[in-house]
Scaffold this active site. Sequence first.
Site, mmCIF file in Angstrom:
data_model
loop_
_atom_site.group_PDB
_atom_site.id
_atom_site.type_symbol
_atom_site.label_atom_id
_atom_site.label_comp_id
_atom_site.label_asym_id
_atom_site.label_seq_id
_atom_site.Cartn_x
_atom_site.Cartn_y
_atom_site.Cartn_z
ATOM 1 C CG ASP A 102 -26.571 5.110 -5.056
ATOM 2 O OD1 ASP A 102 -27.801 4.922 -5.248
ATOM 3 O OD2 ASP A 102 -26.026 5.679 -5.618
ATOM 4 C CD GLU A 103 -31.794 7.329 -5.328
ATOM 5 O OE1 GLU A 103 -32.300 8.386 -4.838
ATOM 6 O OE2 GLU A 103 -31.579 7.253 -6.406
ATOM 7 C CG ASP A 124 -28.608 10.391 -3.516
ATOM 8 O OD1 ASP A 124 -27.949 9.181 -3.727
ATOM 9 O OD2 ASP A 124 -28.407 11.084 -4.469
#
Length: 368
Positions: free
Chosen positions: A112-113, A16
Amino acid sequence: MENQVTPAFRKIIHIDMDAFYASIEQRDNPEYRGKPIAVGGSPEGRGGVVATASYEARKFGVRSAMPSKQAKQLCPEVIFVRPRFDVYKAVSQKIREIFFRYTDLIEPLSLDEAYLDVTEDKQAIGSAIEIATQIKQAIKDELQLTASAGVSINKFVAKIASDMQKPDGLTFIGPSRIQSFMENLGVEKFFGVGKVTAAKMKSMGLHTGADLKKLSEDELIKNFGKAGRFFYKIVRGQDDRLVQPHRETKSVGAEDTFPYDLAEPEEMHVELEKIAPVVSERLRRHHLKGRTITLKIKYSDFKLITRSQSFTQGIDDLETIVSTVKNLLASVDMKEKKVRLLGISLSNFGDMVVREKKDGIQDQLTLF
Protein backbone atom coordinates in the site's frame (compact mmCIF):
# COMPACT_ATOMS: atom_id res chain seq x y z
CA MET A 1 21.99 3.92 -10.55
CA GLU A 2 21.44 3.87 -14.26
CA ASN A 3 18.64 6.04 -15.63
CA GLN A 4 18.36 7.91 -12.33
CA VAL A 5 19.44 11.52 -12.52
CA THR A 6 21.19 13.30 -9.66
CA PRO A 7 20.20 16.98 -9.99
CA ALA A 8 20.50 19.65 -7.32
CA PHE A 9 17.02 18.71 -6.16
CA ARG A 10 15.19 15.52 -6.96
CA LYS A 11 11.39 15.28 -7.18
CA ILE A 12 10.22 12.52 -4.88
CA ILE A 13 6.65 11.40 -4.23
CA HIS A 14 5.59 9.06 -1.46
CA ILE A 15 2.18 7.50 -2.06
CA ASP A 16 0.43 5.88 0.90
CA MET A 17 -2.99 4.28 0.48
CA ASP A 18 -5.57 5.23 3.08
CA ALA A 19 -6.53 2.33 5.39
CA PHE A 20 -5.81 0.09 2.40
CA TYR A 21 -7.19 -3.30 3.45
CA ALA A 22 -10.18 -1.80 5.26
CA SER A 23 -10.97 0.56 2.38
CA ILE A 24 -11.01 -2.34 -0.09
CA GLU A 25 -13.40 -4.27 2.18
CA GLN A 26 -15.70 -1.24 2.45
CA ARG A 27 -15.54 -0.73 -1.31
CA ASP A 28 -16.45 -4.33 -2.06
CA ASN A 29 -18.99 -4.80 0.74
CA PRO A 30 -21.59 -2.01 0.98
CA GLU A 31 -22.73 -3.27 4.40
CA TYR A 32 -19.33 -2.21 5.83
CA ARG A 33 -19.42 1.36 4.54
CA GLY A 34 -19.50 4.02 7.21
CA LYS A 35 -18.98 1.41 9.91
CA PRO A 36 -15.97 0.65 12.11
CA ILE A 37 -14.22 -2.43 10.74
CA ALA A 38 -10.97 -4.16 11.61
CA VAL A 39 -9.26 -6.39 9.10
CA GLY A 40 -7.71 -9.29 10.98
CA GLY A 41 -8.29 -10.22 14.58
CA SER A 42 -11.28 -12.38 15.43
CA PRO A 43 -15.01 -11.98 16.11
CA GLU A 44 -15.92 -11.11 19.69
CA GLY A 45 -12.29 -10.16 20.25
CA ARG A 46 -11.04 -13.72 20.80
CA GLY A 47 -7.32 -13.71 20.00
CA GLY A 48 -5.42 -12.33 17.03
CA VAL A 49 -4.42 -8.77 16.19
CA VAL A 50 -5.71 -6.09 13.86
CA ALA A 51 -3.94 -5.75 10.49
CA THR A 52 -5.60 -2.43 9.72
CA ALA A 53 -8.68 -0.51 10.79
CA SER A 54 -11.13 1.72 8.95
CA TYR A 55 -11.17 5.40 9.82
CA GLU A 56 -14.48 4.90 11.60
CA ALA A 57 -12.72 2.43 13.94
CA ARG A 58 -9.64 4.62 14.31
CA LYS A 59 -11.77 7.33 15.89
CA PHE A 60 -12.13 4.97 18.85
CA GLY A 61 -8.37 4.32 19.03
CA VAL A 62 -8.36 1.02 17.11
CA ARG A 63 -5.09 0.66 15.19
CA SER A 64 -2.83 -1.82 13.42
CA ALA A 65 -1.15 -4.56 15.50
CA MET A 66 -3.63 -4.04 18.35
CA PRO A 67 -4.96 -7.22 20.00
CA SER A 68 -8.55 -7.77 18.87
CA LYS A 69 -9.68 -8.00 22.49
CA GLN A 70 -8.45 -4.45 23.09
CA ALA A 71 -10.02 -3.26 19.83
CA LYS A 72 -13.35 -4.72 20.97
CA GLN A 73 -13.05 -2.94 24.31
CA LEU A 74 -12.34 0.40 22.66
CA CYS A 75 -15.05 -0.02 20.02
CA PRO A 76 -17.75 -2.57 20.95
CA GLU A 77 -19.38 -2.12 17.53
CA VAL A 78 -16.22 -2.99 15.57
CA ILE A 79 -16.71 -5.58 12.81
CA PHE A 80 -13.84 -8.04 12.36
CA VAL A 81 -13.20 -8.97 8.73
CA ARG A 82 -11.06 -11.85 7.49
CA PRO A 83 -8.15 -10.58 5.33
CA ARG A 84 -8.19 -11.31 1.57
CA PHE A 85 -4.53 -10.92 0.67
CA ASP A 86 -5.03 -12.19 -2.87
CA VAL A 87 -7.44 -9.29 -3.49
CA TYR A 88 -5.17 -6.74 -1.83
CA LYS A 89 -2.25 -7.94 -3.94
CA ALA A 90 -4.27 -7.63 -7.17
CA VAL A 91 -5.34 -4.09 -6.29
CA SER A 92 -1.75 -3.20 -5.40
CA GLN A 93 -0.64 -4.31 -8.85
CA LYS A 94 -3.22 -2.04 -10.49
CA ILE A 95 -1.94 0.86 -8.41
CA ARG A 96 1.57 0.04 -9.55
CA GLU A 97 0.41 0.17 -13.18
CA ILE A 98 -0.85 3.71 -12.58
CA PHE A 99 2.58 4.67 -11.20
CA PHE A 100 4.30 3.29 -14.30
CA ARG A 101 2.41 5.76 -16.48
CA TYR A 102 4.63 8.46 -14.98
CA THR A 103 7.96 6.85 -14.06
CA ASP A 104 9.87 3.58 -13.97
CA LEU A 105 11.68 4.67 -10.81
CA ILE A 106 9.32 3.09 -8.29
CA GLU A 107 10.31 1.61 -4.94
CA PRO A 108 7.46 -0.33 -3.32
CA LEU A 109 7.66 -0.47 0.46
CA SER A 110 4.61 -2.70 0.89
CA LEU A 111 1.35 -3.42 -0.92
CA ASP A 112 0.00 0.00 0.00
CA GLU A 113 2.89 2.44 -0.28
CA ALA A 114 5.76 3.34 -2.57
CA TYR A 115 8.32 6.00 -3.43
CA LEU A 116 8.40 7.48 -6.93
CA ASP A 117 11.21 9.54 -8.43
CA VAL A 118 9.59 11.85 -11.00
CA THR A 119 12.56 14.16 -11.55
CA GLU A 120 12.22 13.13 -15.19
CA ASP A 121 8.68 11.88 -15.78
CA LYS A 122 7.47 9.95 -18.83
CA GLN A 123 4.78 12.47 -19.73
CA ALA A 124 7.06 15.51 -19.41
CA ILE A 125 4.66 17.11 -16.93
CA GLY A 126 7.53 18.57 -14.92
CA SER A 127 5.58 19.23 -11.73
CA ALA A 128 5.74 16.57 -9.02
CA ILE A 129 2.69 18.13 -7.36
CA GLU A 130 0.68 17.79 -10.57
CA ILE A 131 1.83 14.18 -11.03
CA ALA A 132 0.83 13.33 -7.46
CA THR A 133 -2.55 14.97 -8.07
CA GLN A 134 -3.10 12.95 -11.23
CA ILE A 135 -2.07 9.69 -9.56
CA LYS A 136 -4.45 10.28 -6.66
CA GLN A 137 -7.29 11.05 -9.08
CA ALA A 138 -6.58 7.97 -11.20
CA ILE A 139 -6.65 5.75 -8.11
CA LYS A 140 -9.95 7.31 -7.09
CA ASP A 141 -11.54 7.08 -10.55
CA GLU A 142 -10.30 3.62 -11.52
CA LEU A 143 -10.19 1.80 -8.18
CA GLN A 144 -12.63 3.77 -6.01
CA LEU A 145 -9.95 4.16 -3.33
CA THR A 146 -8.11 7.15 -1.88
CA ALA A 147 -4.41 7.71 -1.39
CA SER A 148 -2.38 10.37 0.39
CA ALA A 149 0.77 11.82 -1.15
CA GLY A 150 3.84 13.56 0.14
CA VAL A 151 6.05 15.53 -2.23
CA SER A 152 9.56 16.77 -1.48
CA ILE A 153 13.19 16.57 -2.55
CA ASN A 154 14.07 13.38 -0.66
CA LYS A 155 12.49 10.17 0.58
CA PHE A 156 12.47 10.96 4.29
CA VAL A 157 10.60 14.24 4.04
CA ALA A 158 8.21 12.93 1.36
CA LYS A 159 7.23 9.99 3.58
CA ILE A 160 6.49 12.20 6.56
CA ALA A 161 4.58 14.64 4.35
CA SER A 162 2.25 11.91 3.07
CA ASP A 163 0.99 11.35 6.61
CA MET A 164 0.21 14.97 7.40
CA GLN A 165 -3.22 15.35 5.81
CA LYS A 166 -4.66 11.85 5.80
CA PRO A 167 -6.97 10.66 4.40
CA ASP A 168 -6.91 11.78 0.76
CA GLY A 169 -4.25 14.41 1.42
CA LEU A 170 -1.43 15.96 -0.59
CA THR A 171 1.39 17.80 1.19
CA PHE A 172 4.33 19.52 -0.47
CA ILE A 173 7.41 20.45 1.51
CA GLY A 174 9.84 22.35 -0.69
CA PRO A 175 13.55 23.05 -0.15
CA SER A 176 12.96 26.37 1.58
CA ARG A 177 10.66 24.79 4.20
CA ILE A 178 12.66 21.68 5.06
CA GLN A 179 14.89 23.17 7.75
CA SER A 180 12.04 24.70 9.74
CA PHE A 181 9.89 21.63 9.15
CA MET A 182 12.51 19.28 10.55
CA GLU A 183 13.20 21.54 13.52
CA ASN A 184 9.51 21.56 14.52
CA LEU A 185 9.04 17.81 13.99
CA GLY A 186 8.48 15.72 17.11
CA VAL A 187 11.21 13.13 17.65
CA GLU A 188 8.68 10.29 17.60
CA LYS A 189 8.00 11.14 13.94
CA PHE A 190 11.59 10.48 12.89
CA PHE A 191 12.22 7.36 10.83
CA GLY A 192 13.83 4.70 13.01
CA VAL A 193 12.64 6.22 16.29
CA GLY A 194 10.42 3.72 18.09
CA LYS A 195 8.74 4.06 21.46
CA VAL A 196 11.85 3.14 23.44
CA THR A 197 14.16 5.53 21.58
CA ALA A 198 11.58 8.31 21.69
CA ALA A 199 11.22 7.84 25.46
CA LYS A 200 15.00 7.97 25.87
CA MET A 201 15.23 11.12 23.78
CA LYS A 202 12.49 12.83 25.79
CA SER A 203 14.15 11.84 29.06
CA MET A 204 17.20 13.71 27.76
CA GLY A 205 15.08 16.78 27.00
CA LEU A 206 15.02 16.06 23.28
CA HIS A 207 11.46 16.63 22.10
CA THR A 208 11.84 18.10 18.60
CA GLY A 209 14.21 18.17 15.69
CA ALA A 210 15.50 21.51 16.95
CA ASP A 211 16.53 19.80 20.19
CA LEU A 212 18.30 17.00 18.32
CA LYS A 213 20.06 19.56 16.16
CA LYS A 214 21.83 20.97 19.23
CA LEU A 215 23.78 17.71 19.65
CA SER A 216 26.95 17.00 17.70
CA GLU A 217 27.21 13.89 15.55
CA ASP A 218 29.55 12.32 18.10
CA GLU A 219 27.07 12.99 20.92
CA LEU A 220 24.24 11.40 18.95
CA ILE A 221 26.35 8.34 18.15
CA LYS A 222 27.40 8.04 21.80
CA ASN A 223 23.77 8.03 22.95
CA PHE A 224 22.06 6.17 20.08
CA GLY A 225 24.76 4.09 18.42
CA LYS A 226 25.04 3.96 14.64
CA ALA A 227 21.55 5.43 14.31
CA GLY A 228 22.96 8.66 15.72
CA ARG A 229 24.79 9.29 12.44
CA PHE A 230 21.50 8.93 10.58
CA PHE A 231 19.68 11.23 13.01
CA TYR A 232 22.41 13.86 12.60
CA LYS A 233 21.87 13.99 8.83
CA ILE A 234 18.13 13.61 8.76
CA VAL A 235 17.43 16.39 11.26
CA ARG A 236 19.18 18.66 8.77
CA GLY A 237 16.97 17.38 5.95
CA GLN A 238 19.80 15.42 4.37
CA ASP A 239 18.72 12.13 2.80
CA ASP A 240 20.74 10.96 -0.19
CA ARG A 241 19.01 7.58 -0.55
CA LEU A 242 17.93 6.94 -4.14
CA VAL A 243 14.56 5.52 -5.09
CA GLN A 244 15.49 1.89 -5.72
CA PRO A 245 13.40 0.23 -8.43
CA HIS A 246 13.34 -3.50 -7.82
CA ARG A 247 15.92 -5.51 -9.75
CA GLU A 248 16.24 -9.25 -9.42
CA THR A 249 19.84 -10.27 -8.90
CA LYS A 250 20.86 -12.69 -6.19
CA SER A 251 17.80 -12.22 -4.00
CA VAL A 252 14.26 -10.84 -4.00
CA GLY A 253 12.79 -9.42 -0.83
CA ALA A 254 10.96 -6.74 1.09
CA GLU A 255 11.19 -5.37 4.61
CA ASP A 256 9.51 -2.84 6.84
CA THR A 257 10.62 -0.70 9.78
CA PHE A 258 7.83 -0.18 12.29
CA PRO A 259 6.69 3.08 13.90
CA TYR A 260 7.10 1.41 17.29
CA ASP A 261 8.95 -1.68 18.48
CA LEU A 262 7.03 -4.97 18.34
CA ALA A 263 7.05 -7.19 21.40
CA GLU A 264 4.39 -9.84 20.76
CA PRO A 265 4.70 -12.72 18.24
CA GLU A 266 1.13 -12.03 17.09
CA GLU A 267 2.12 -8.50 16.10
CA MET A 268 5.09 -9.84 14.15
CA HIS A 269 2.89 -12.40 12.38
CA VAL A 270 0.61 -9.60 11.17
CA GLU A 271 3.56 -7.68 9.75
CA LEU A 272 5.04 -10.77 8.09
CA GLU A 273 1.64 -11.41 6.48
CA LYS A 274 1.80 -7.88 5.05
CA ILE A 275 5.39 -8.20 3.77
CA ALA A 276 5.10 -11.71 2.27
CA PRO A 277 2.58 -10.77 -0.50
CA VAL A 278 4.98 -8.10 -1.75
CA VAL A 279 7.77 -10.68 -2.04
CA SER A 280 5.52 -13.27 -3.68
CA GLU A 281 4.23 -10.73 -6.19
CA ARG A 282 7.77 -9.66 -7.12
CA LEU A 283 8.83 -13.25 -7.64
CA ARG A 284 5.90 -14.05 -9.90
CA ARG A 285 6.12 -10.81 -11.85
CA HIS A 286 9.68 -11.72 -12.83
CA HIS A 287 9.11 -15.48 -13.11
CA LEU A 288 11.51 -16.35 -10.32
CA LYS A 289 11.43 -19.14 -7.74
CA GLY A 290 13.91 -19.25 -4.88
CA ARG A 291 15.05 -22.32 -2.99
CA THR A 292 16.10 -20.41 0.14
CA ILE A 293 13.78 -18.29 2.30
CA THR A 294 15.42 -15.87 4.74
CA LEU A 295 13.86 -14.02 7.66
CA LYS A 296 15.59 -10.79 8.69
CA ILE A 297 15.09 -9.40 12.20
CA LYS A 298 16.44 -6.13 13.55
CA TYR A 299 15.98 -5.61 17.28
CA SER A 300 15.30 -2.32 19.03
CA ASP A 301 19.01 -2.13 19.92
CA PHE A 302 19.78 -2.37 16.15
CA LYS A 303 21.25 -5.87 16.45
CA LEU A 304 20.52 -7.72 13.21
CA ILE A 305 20.03 -11.48 12.79
CA THR A 306 18.83 -13.70 9.96
CA ARG A 307 17.38 -17.20 9.83
CA SER A 308 17.06 -19.25 6.63
CA GLN A 309 15.47 -22.44 5.35
CA SER A 310 16.26 -24.12 2.04
CA PHE A 311 14.07 -26.32 -0.14
CA THR A 312 14.83 -28.81 -2.88
CA GLN A 313 12.59 -26.96 -5.34
CA GLY A 314 11.95 -23.29 -6.06
CA ILE A 315 9.30 -21.42 -4.07
CA ASP A 316 7.15 -18.43 -5.00
CA ASP A 317 3.75 -19.14 -3.44
CA LEU A 318 2.48 -16.93 -0.64
CA GLU A 319 1.32 -19.73 1.67
CA THR A 320 4.72 -21.41 1.81
CA ILE A 321 6.55 -18.12 2.32
CA VAL A 322 4.26 -17.09 5.21
CA SER A 323 4.35 -20.45 6.98
CA THR A 324 8.14 -20.70 6.60
CA VAL A 325 8.94 -17.27 8.00
CA LYS A 326 6.57 -17.84 10.91
CA ASN A 327 8.38 -21.09 11.69
CA LEU A 328 11.73 -19.31 11.42
CA LEU A 329 10.50 -16.63 13.80
CA ALA A 330 9.39 -19.32 16.26
CA SER A 331 12.92 -20.76 16.21
CA VAL A 332 14.36 -17.48 17.55
CA ASP A 333 14.55 -16.82 21.27
CA MET A 334 12.50 -13.63 21.52
CA LYS A 335 12.43 -13.48 25.31
CA GLU A 336 12.56 -9.85 26.40
CA LYS A 337 13.40 -8.83 22.83
CA LYS A 338 11.65 -6.09 20.87
CA VAL A 339 11.69 -5.90 17.09
CA ARG A 340 12.20 -2.76 15.03
CA LEU A 341 12.33 -4.29 11.53
CA LEU A 342 11.27 -7.50 9.78
CA GLY A 343 12.24 -8.58 6.30
CA ILE A 344 11.66 -11.55 4.01
CA SER A 345 13.82 -12.53 1.05
CA LEU A 346 14.19 -15.44 -1.35
CA SER A 347 17.44 -16.43 -2.97
CA ASN A 348 19.25 -19.43 -4.43
CA PHE A 349 17.60 -19.17 -7.82
CA GLY A 350 20.26 -21.41 -9.30
CA ASP A 351 21.76 -21.05 -12.76
CA MET A 352 18.46 -21.28 -14.58
CA VAL A 353 14.95 -20.02 -13.94
CA VAL A 354 11.77 -20.76 -15.83
CA ARG A 355 10.36 -18.04 -18.04
CA GLU A 356 7.01 -18.37 -19.79
CA LYS A 357 6.98 -17.51 -23.48
CA LYS A 358 4.05 -15.76 -25.14
CA ASP A 359 3.03 -18.96 -26.90
CA GLY A 360 2.73 -20.74 -23.55
CA ILE A 361 5.83 -22.86 -24.05
CA GLN A 362 8.43 -22.59 -21.32
CA ASP A 363 12.07 -21.99 -21.97
CA GLN A 364 14.96 -21.18 -19.69
CA LEU A 365 16.65 -17.92 -18.88
CA THR A 366 20.26 -17.96 -17.76
CA LEU A 367 21.09 -15.64 -14.88
CA PHE A 368 24.39 -13.89 -15.31
